[in-house]
Design a protein around this motif. Structure first.
Motif, PDB file in Angstrom:
ATOM      1  N   TYR A  54       1.059  -1.357   0.054  1.00 42.14           N
ATOM      2  CA  TYR A  54       0.292  -0.027   0.273  1.00 42.14           C
ATOM      3  C   TYR A  54       1.451   1.356   0.031  1.00 42.14           C
ATOM      4  O   TYR A  54       0.702   2.231  -1.392  1.00 42.14           O
ATOM      5  CB  TYR A  54      -0.984  -0.006   1.223  1.00 42.14           C
ATOM      6  CG  TYR A  54      -1.800   1.328   1.397  1.00 42.14           C
ATOM      7  CD1 TYR A  54      -2.820   1.539   0.561  1.00 42.14           C
ATOM      8  CD2 TYR A  54      -1.946   2.197   2.126  1.00 42.14           C
ATOM      9  CE1 TYR A  54      -3.967   2.360   0.043  1.00 42.14           C
ATOM     10  CE2 TYR A  54      -2.709   3.230   2.884  1.00 42.14           C
ATOM     11  CZ  TYR A  54      -3.831   3.224   1.180  1.00 42.14           C
ATOM     12  OH  TYR A  54      -4.570   4.063   1.466  1.00 42.14           O
ATOM     13  N   ALA A  55       1.645   1.207   0.640  1.00 45.54           N
ATOM     14  CA  ALA A  55       2.796   2.318   0.808  1.00 45.54           C
ATOM     15  C   ALA A  55       3.913   2.525  -0.398  1.00 45.54           C
ATOM     16  O   ALA A  55       3.756   3.419  -1.444  1.00 45.54           O
ATOM     17  CB  ALA A  55       3.629   2.188   1.684  1.00 45.54           C
ATOM     18  N   LEU A  56       4.058   1.562  -0.964  1.00 47.37           N
ATOM     19  CA  LEU A  56       4.730   1.347  -2.212  1.00 47.37           C
ATOM     20  C   LEU A  56       3.816   1.390  -3.516  1.00 47.37           C
ATOM     21  O   LEU A  56       4.367   2.367  -4.878  1.00 47.37           O
ATOM     22  CB  LEU A  56       5.445   0.069  -2.693  1.00 47.37           C
ATOM     23  CG  LEU A  56       6.524   0.023  -1.569  1.00 47.37           C
ATOM     24  CD1 LEU A  56       6.763  -1.450  -1.599  1.00 47.37           C
ATOM     25  CD2 LEU A  56       7.545   1.038  -1.463  1.00 47.37           C
ATOM     26  N   ALA A  57       2.785   1.378  -3.377  1.00 47.56           N
ATOM     27  CA  ALA A  57       2.182   1.485  -4.668  1.00 47.56           C
ATOM     28  C   ALA A  57       1.055   2.709  -5.118  1.00 47.56           C
ATOM     29  O   ALA A  57       0.516   3.509  -5.826  1.00 47.56           O
ATOM     30  CB  ALA A  57       0.922   0.731  -4.721  1.00 47.56           C
ATOM     31  N   ARG A  58       0.436   3.820  -3.661  1.00 50.15           N
ATOM     32  CA  ARG A  58      -0.254   4.354  -3.862  1.00 50.15           C
ATOM     33  C   ARG A  58       0.191   5.031  -3.179  1.00 50.15           C
ATOM     34  O   ARG A  58      -0.529   6.880  -3.180  1.00 50.15           O
ATOM     35  CB  ARG A  58      -1.526   3.840  -2.651  1.00 50.15           C
ATOM     36  CG  ARG A  58      -2.026   2.754  -2.715  1.00 50.15           C
ATOM     37  CD  ARG A  58      -2.069   1.972  -4.174  1.00 50.15           C
ATOM     38  NE  ARG A  58      -4.002   2.666  -4.260  1.00 50.15           N
ATOM     39  CZ  ARG A  58      -4.529   2.961  -6.143  1.00 50.15           C
ATOM     40  NH1 ARG A  58      -3.583   1.986  -6.871  1.00 50.15           N
ATOM     41  NH2 ARG A  58      -5.562   3.809  -5.923  1.00 50.15           N
ATOM     42  N   LYS A  59       1.570   5.408  -2.858  1.00 50.55           N
ATOM     43  CA  LYS A  59       1.773   6.433  -1.923  1.00 50.55           C
ATOM     44  C   LYS A  59       3.388   7.148  -2.911  1.00 50.55           C
ATOM     45  O   LYS A  59       3.988   6.179  -2.725  1.00 50.55           O
ATOM     46  CB  LYS A  59       2.737   6.711  -0.669  1.00 50.55           C
ATOM     47  CG  LYS A  59       1.443   6.213   0.365  1.00 50.55           C
ATOM     48  CD  LYS A  59       0.234   7.053   0.157  1.00 50.55           C
ATOM     49  CE  LYS A  59      -1.075   6.897   1.477  1.00 50.55           C
ATOM     50  NZ  LYS A  59      -2.182   7.824   0.762  1.00 50.55           N
ATOM     51  N   THR A 112       2.416  -4.750  -4.953  1.00 58.45           N
ATOM     52  CA  THR A 112       2.669  -3.691  -5.021  1.00 58.45           C
ATOM     53  C   THR A 112       1.987  -3.120  -6.637  1.00 58.45           C
ATOM     54  O   THR A 112       1.546  -2.812  -6.970  1.00 58.45           O
ATOM     55  CB  THR A 112       3.742  -3.621  -4.832  1.00 58.45           C
ATOM     56  OG1 THR A 112       4.322  -3.894  -3.849  1.00 58.45           O
ATOM     57  CG2 THR A 112       4.304  -2.396  -5.373  1.00 58.45           C
ATOM     58  N   GLU A 113       1.913  -4.664  -7.645  1.00 61.72           N
ATOM     59  CA  GLU A 113       1.818  -4.304  -8.734  1.00 61.72           C
ATOM     60  C   GLU A 113       0.400  -4.517  -8.852  1.00 61.72           C
ATOM     61  O   GLU A 113      -0.321  -3.831  -9.362  1.00 61.72           O
ATOM     62  CB  GLU A 113       3.132  -5.697  -9.550  1.00 61.72           C
ATOM     63  CG  GLU A 113       3.882  -5.056  -9.551  1.00 61.72           C
ATOM     64  CD  GLU A 113       4.402  -3.989 -10.397  1.00 61.72           C
ATOM     65  OE1 GLU A 113       3.975  -3.574 -11.353  1.00 61.72           O
ATOM     66  OE2 GLU A 113       5.487  -3.574  -9.871  1.00 61.72           O
ATOM     67  N   PHE A 114      -0.273  -5.368  -8.402  1.00 57.54           N
ATOM     68  CA  PHE A 114      -1.868  -5.380  -8.256  1.00 57.54           C
ATOM     69  C   PHE A 114      -2.008  -4.397  -7.673  1.00 57.54           C
ATOM     70  O   PHE A 114      -3.292  -3.998  -8.114  1.00 57.54           O
ATOM     71  CB  PHE A 114      -2.407  -6.492  -7.395  1.00 57.54           C
ATOM     72  CG  PHE A 114      -3.855  -6.890  -7.481  1.00 57.54           C
ATOM     73  CD1 PHE A 114      -3.617  -7.859  -8.490  1.00 57.54           C
ATOM     74  CD2 PHE A 114      -5.256  -6.056  -6.924  1.00 57.54           C
ATOM     75  CE1 PHE A 114      -5.294  -8.132  -9.072  1.00 57.54           C
ATOM     76  CE2 PHE A 114      -6.089  -6.501  -6.486  1.00 57.54           C
ATOM     77  CZ  PHE A 114      -6.074  -7.360  -7.970  1.00 57.54           C
ATOM     78  N   LEU A 150     -10.219  -4.925  -3.409  1.00 64.87           N
ATOM     79  CA  LEU A 150      -9.909  -5.253  -4.264  1.00 64.87           C
ATOM     80  C   LEU A 150      -8.982  -6.225  -4.435  1.00 64.87           C
ATOM     81  O   LEU A 150      -8.654  -6.662  -5.706  1.00 64.87           O
ATOM     82  CB  LEU A 150      -9.703  -3.867  -5.158  1.00 64.87           C
ATOM     83  CG  LEU A 150     -11.120  -3.353  -5.135  1.00 64.87           C
ATOM     84  CD1 LEU A 150     -10.646  -1.813  -6.225  1.00 64.87           C
ATOM     85  CD2 LEU A 150     -12.228  -4.017  -6.051  1.00 64.87           C
ATOM     86  N   CYS A 151      -8.499  -6.625  -3.495  1.00 64.12           N
ATOM     87  CA  CYS A 151      -7.409  -7.306  -3.424  1.00 64.12           C
ATOM     88  C   CYS A 151      -7.334  -8.737  -3.466  1.00 64.12           C
ATOM     89  O   CYS A 151      -6.167  -9.557  -3.076  1.00 64.12           O
ATOM     90  CB  CYS A 151      -5.736  -6.541  -2.481  1.00 64.12           C
ATOM     91  SG  CYS A 151      -5.659  -5.096  -2.674  1.00 64.12           S
ATOM     92  N   ARG A 152      -8.402  -9.305  -3.363  1.00 64.27           N
ATOM     93  CA  ARG A 152      -8.520 -10.886  -3.025  1.00 64.27           C
ATOM     94  C   ARG A 152      -8.118 -11.728  -4.243  1.00 64.27           C
ATOM     95  O   ARG A 152      -7.926 -13.329  -3.647  1.00 64.27           O
ATOM     96  CB  ARG A 152     -10.536 -10.894  -2.931  1.00 64.27           C
ATOM     97  CG  ARG A 152     -10.764 -10.777  -1.655  1.00 64.27           C
ATOM     98  CD  ARG A 152     -12.093 -10.750  -1.449  1.00 64.27           C
ATOM     99  NE  ARG A 152     -13.064 -10.013  -0.409  1.00 64.27           N
ATOM    100  CZ  ARG A 152     -14.019 -10.020   0.014  1.00 64.27           C
ATOM    101  NH1 ARG A 152     -14.984 -10.663  -1.265  1.00 64.27           N
ATOM    102  NH2 ARG A 152     -15.240  -9.393   0.728  1.00 64.27           N
ATOM    103  N   PRO A 153      -8.182 -11.420  -5.484  1.00 67.22           N
ATOM    104  CA  PRO A 153      -7.206 -12.079  -6.522  1.00 67.22           C
ATOM    105  C   PRO A 153      -5.958 -12.273  -5.744  1.00 67.22           C
ATOM    106  O   PRO A 153      -5.518 -12.835  -5.722  1.00 67.22           O
ATOM    107  CB  PRO A 153      -7.680 -11.639  -7.704  1.00 67.22           C
ATOM    108  CG  PRO A 153      -8.777 -11.009  -7.255  1.00 67.22           C
ATOM    109  CD  PRO A 153      -9.042 -10.446  -5.918  1.00 67.22           C
ATOM    110  N   ALA A 154      -4.935 -11.019  -5.364  1.00 69.18           N
ATOM    111  CA  ALA A 154      -4.437 -11.058  -5.437  1.00 69.18           C
ATOM    112  C   ALA A 154      -3.319 -11.861  -3.593  1.00 69.18           C
ATOM    113  O   ALA A 154      -1.745 -12.635  -3.910  1.00 69.18           O
ATOM    114  CB  ALA A 154      -3.305  -9.159  -5.089  1.00 69.18           C
ATOM    115  N   LEU A 155      -3.991 -11.491  -2.747  1.00 63.20           N
ATOM    116  CA  LEU A 155      -4.355 -12.231  -1.700  1.00 63.20           C
ATOM    117  C   LEU A 155      -4.419 -14.108  -2.073  1.00 63.20           C
ATOM    118  O   LEU A 155      -3.662 -14.901  -0.968  1.00 63.20           O
ATOM    119  CB  LEU A 155      -5.374 -11.928  -0.622  1.00 63.20           C
ATOM    120  CG  LEU A 155      -5.433 -10.464  -0.112  1.00 63.20           C
ATOM    121  CD1 LEU A 155      -6.767 -10.300   0.585  1.00 63.20           C
ATOM    122  CD2 LEU A 155      -3.771 -10.757   0.795  1.00 63.20           C
ATOM    123  N   GLY A 156      -5.117 -14.812  -2.861  1.00 64.41           N
ATOM    124  CA  GLY A 156      -5.114 -15.693  -3.209  1.00 64.41           C
ATOM    125  C   GLY A 156      -4.084 -16.186  -3.815  1.00 64.41           C
ATOM    126  O   GLY A 156      -3.034 -17.558  -3.205  1.00 64.41           O
TER     127      GLY A 156
END
Length: 290
Positions: A104-109, A172-174, A204-210
């Motif tokens: 979250y820090a690397l992708a959104r900030k 991060t990429e997701f 929205l990150c459920r696929p990446a969490l899988g």
């Protein structure tokens, strides 16, 4: 669609009605099934079969018995299995939390040195475990700032796997693909940073969490070097490490070893089957966006 139209298959063949082509194609399929599924099927069957000779493994057992598992439990395999579940449970939970926070820090900030941080995370994936073994053992023997010795503790196997570069990079990429407009709309509605993360980003990150869940589970479950460095007593062994001990013990029969190997294999299979829907969505999400 014309009858003469052909389609490429996963193995590179084309669908054809010619008998020779069909026989050849199915022959290759059978060979692939035997090569890849044969050892697993042999392990599954012979774990429930009395085995006294390594050359007597069979796919058609004469008798079925649970004696191998009973003897394996007498050898402490159940305790090793519980240690593995303890390590993988808390280790995977910590890994997911760290991956979500870092991603979250690397992708959104935006912050100075972000590219350097990504480079450092990527570099951790390029070093083999053998190179990190001695530095890791020294750190675990005297954890910086708090001075705690984690050698001889199951937590010494959990802390090092809490941060994994692969999981952080995948998340991060997701997260970078999530539209910024969703965050802006949430802020207009008065949502704070934590509420945006929990209510907007995380669902929205459920696929990446899988994806990171399955890969993280397998990575932690299959750890061998880390338990070898941390464990000071056989009671602290995880199941993969215990398999080596069972194999080197001449009093342990092959059937007991096969039963322990099956117990070591099943959790990874069950984890994949339980999360395969989210896993497949995570693998294909990047191909359908945009």
């Amino acid at each position: 669609m014309s009858r003469t139209e052909r389609f490429d298959t996963a193995l590179g063949f084309t669908s054809s009605r010619h008998p020779v082509t069909r026989i050849l194609r199915w022959g290759v399929y059978v060979v692939c099934i035997v090569v890849f599924a044969g050892p697993l099927l042999s392990l599954l069957i012979n774990a429930f079969t009395p085995v006294s000779n390594p050359t007597s493994l069979t796919l058609i057992p004469d008798t079925v018995t649970f004696d191998n598992f009973t003897r394996a439990f007498d050898r402490g395999v159940l305790g090793y299995l519980l240690n593995s579940f303890f390590v993988v449970g808390f280790g995977l939970l910590a890994q997911i939390l760290v991956s979500l926070s870092a991603a979250y820090a690397l992708a959104r900030k935006k912050f100075p040195g972000m590219r350097l941080v990504l480079l450092l995370i990527l570099s951790t994936m390029m070093l083999p475990e053998e190179i990190l073994a001695i530095p890791l053992s020294l750190v675990l023997a005297d954890v910086p700032f708090i001075g705690v010795n984690l050698i001889g503790s199951l937590f010494g196997m959990i802390i090092p796997v809490a941060a994994w570069g692969f999981s952080i990079l995948v998340m991060t990429e997701f997260m970078k693909e999530i539209p910024v407009e969703l965050e802006e709309a949430a802020r207009i509605d008065g949502a704070g940073e934590f509420r945006i993360f929990i209510s907007v980003i995380l669902p929205l990150c459920r696929p990446a969490l899988g994806v990171i869940g399955i890969f993280g589970f397998v990575m932690i479950w299959d750890q061998y070097m880390l338990p070898l460095l941390v464990a000071t007593d056989t009671a602290q062994y995880t199941l993969p490490l215990a398999l080596r001990t069972l194999r080197s013990d001449p009093q342990v029969g092959l059937g007991v070893l096969l039963a322990a190997a099956l117990l070591a294999l099943l959790p990874s299979v069950i984890a994949f089957l339980a999360m395969q829907r989210q896993f497949m969505k995570g693998l294909t999400s990047g191909a359908v966006k945009g």
